[in-house]
Design a protein around this motif. Sequence first.
Motif, PDB file in Angstrom:
ATOM      1  N   VAL A  77      73.981 100.405  13.759  1.00 49.64           N
ATOM      2  CA  VAL A  77      73.279  99.267  13.180  1.00 49.64           C
ATOM      3  C   VAL A  77      73.199  99.394  11.659  1.00 49.64           C
ATOM      4  CG1 VAL A  77      70.910 100.159  13.180  1.00 49.64           C
ATOM      5  CG2 VAL A  77      71.304  97.740  13.611  1.00 49.64           C
ATOM      6  N   LEU A  78      73.390 100.597  11.132  1.00 49.35           N
ATOM      7  CA  LEU A  78      73.362 100.802   9.687  1.00 49.35           C
ATOM      8  C   LEU A  78      74.605 100.275   8.987  1.00 49.35           C
ATOM      9  CD1 LEU A  78      72.069 104.482   9.548  1.00 49.35           C
ATOM     10  CD2 LEU A  78      70.800 102.455   8.873  1.00 49.35           C
ATOM     11  N   LEU A 124      71.077  97.656  -1.223  1.00 51.26           N
ATOM     12  CA  LEU A 124      70.578  96.385  -0.722  1.00 51.26           C
ATOM     13  C   LEU A 124      69.177  96.492  -0.134  1.00 51.26           C
ATOM     14  CD1 LEU A 124      73.811  95.027   1.025  1.00 51.26           C
ATOM     15  CD2 LEU A 124      72.851  94.324  -1.174  1.00 51.26           C
ATOM     16  N   SER A 125      68.847  97.651   0.435  1.00 50.24           N
ATOM     17  CA  SER A 125      67.555  97.800   1.101  1.00 50.24           C
ATOM     18  C   SER A 125      66.466  98.363   0.193  1.00 50.24           C
ATOM     19  CB  SER A 125      67.704  98.711   2.321  1.00 50.24           C
ATOM     20  OG  SER A 125      68.107 100.007   1.929  1.00 50.24           O
ATOM     21  N   GLU A 139      58.429  93.171   8.249  1.00 52.56           N
ATOM     22  CA  GLU A 139      59.509  92.746   7.365  1.00 52.56           C
ATOM     23  C   GLU A 139      60.545  93.844   7.136  1.00 52.56           C
ATOM     24  OE1 GLU A 139      60.210  91.293   2.744  1.00 52.56           O
ATOM     25  OE2 GLU A 139      58.186  91.558   3.533  1.00 52.56           O
ATOM     26  N   ALA A 140      60.097  95.043   6.804  1.00 54.70           N
ATOM     27  CA  ALA A 140      61.040  96.102   6.447  1.00 54.70           C
ATOM     28  C   ALA A 140      61.965  96.487   7.603  1.00 54.70           C
ATOM     29  CB  ALA A 140      60.279  97.320   5.924  1.00 54.70           C
ATOM     30  N   PRO A 141      61.450  96.780   8.822  1.00 52.05           N
ATOM     31  CA  PRO A 141      62.375  97.127   9.910  1.00 52.05           C
ATOM     32  C   PRO A 141      63.370  96.025  10.224  1.00 52.05           C
ATOM     33  CG  PRO A 141      60.135  97.766  10.471  1.00 52.05           C
ATOM     34  CD  PRO A 141      60.041  96.936   9.229  1.00 52.05           C
ATOM     35  N   VAL A 142      62.904  94.778  10.265  1.00 51.62           N
ATOM     36  CA  VAL A 142      63.806  93.666  10.561  1.00 51.62           C
ATOM     37  C   VAL A 142      64.839  93.507   9.455  1.00 51.62           C
ATOM     38  CG1 VAL A 142      63.943  91.174  10.879  1.00 51.62           C
ATOM     39  CG2 VAL A 142      62.114  92.465  11.978  1.00 51.62           C
ATOM     40  N   ILE A 147      70.372  93.855   7.288  1.00 52.93           N
ATOM     41  CA  ILE A 147      71.291  94.351   6.264  1.00 52.93           C
ATOM     42  C   ILE A 147      72.392  95.192   6.912  1.00 52.93           C
ATOM     43  CG2 ILE A 147      71.490  95.908   4.285  1.00 52.93           C
ATOM     44  CD1 ILE A 147      68.668  95.000   3.468  1.00 52.93           C
ATOM     45  N   GLY A 148      72.006  96.064   7.844  1.00 53.42           N
ATOM     46  CA  GLY A 148      73.000  96.874   8.533  1.00 53.42           C
ATOM     47  C   GLY A 148      73.984  96.040   9.329  1.00 53.42           C
TER      48      GLY A 148
END
Length: 328
Positions: A77-78, A124-125, A139-142, A147-148
């Motif tokens: 997913v990264l 980007l993150s 917000e951050a986990p989603v 981004i991944g």
Amino acid sequence: MSRRVPLVLSLLAAGALAAIVLGLAAGSSGWGFAAPDIVWRIRAPRVLAGFGAGAALALSGALMQLLTRNALAEPYVLGVSGGASVGALSAILLGALGGAATEWTIAAGAATGAFAATLLLLALSWRVLARSGISGVQEAPVSLVLIGVMIGSATSAVVTLLLTFAPELQLRGMVFWLLGDLNGATHWSAVWAALLLTLALTWPWAHELDWLARGDAWAATLGVPVVRRRRQVLVASALATGGAVATAGAVGFVGLVAPHALRLLGVRQAPWLLPASALAGGSFVVLADAAARTVAAPVQLPVGVISAAVGVPAFLALMLHRPRGSSR
């Protein structure tokens, strides 16, 4: 700690030793220990490479699931594996133009691609992680997942382009690499270095990952540096994934299922889940590779095919027969 955890860890350690022995006994001509030179020069490096790659992928999967609070998260997913695939396939194509690509040049290309994808992911993150702080609980986990996924989609398009223009002589090797292939893998030291470094970066404060999994606000009240821990987990997971993909190719499924299956068995606390995931993932890949070498001998199958064919039904059976209320 649940009473079941020591039992599961003991079984995993015994299973790892048994998997290594079986891996050393598996050959392209069938089962059995060959001459010492063959065992130590060909089979042992392959077993070490497979165990290290599986352990790194499973460890990375456990970290990603804790970071994103999503049981469906996995190393790929990264987008790091996609970058490694682009680098490895590019090395194969360049080798076709200027001479045969060696194992080391392919691994170097994969490592370079993984490093480039990691830098892009961090760039980007970075603002997303800093901006969300402890207020952006969701917000951050989603955002990390999105981004991944976008990086992975971009690298997938590049991989398709490379396969389209690949000479037919190199196409089979490129496809095998994308499916996960340990044939000829001898550079096991790189993935073991990545695995041990990832554990060193995360295990000392693994208990904080459990607090993060409950929510950023909860973790912050307990003194956890939320933003810094997110970034450290991101870097550590990318490091483990890059090392695994550079060694064994894009072996799927392991990073998703191994940590999730361990949770179903009662190993949920991060200080135990991380090493348990490494043991389970390493053993699984070694056994899958042993089957890939022997099930259709002398033809060797991609290890990713065996891992999916065996792991998916086993995981579904585990899910269907789990006790009620056993998931997190």
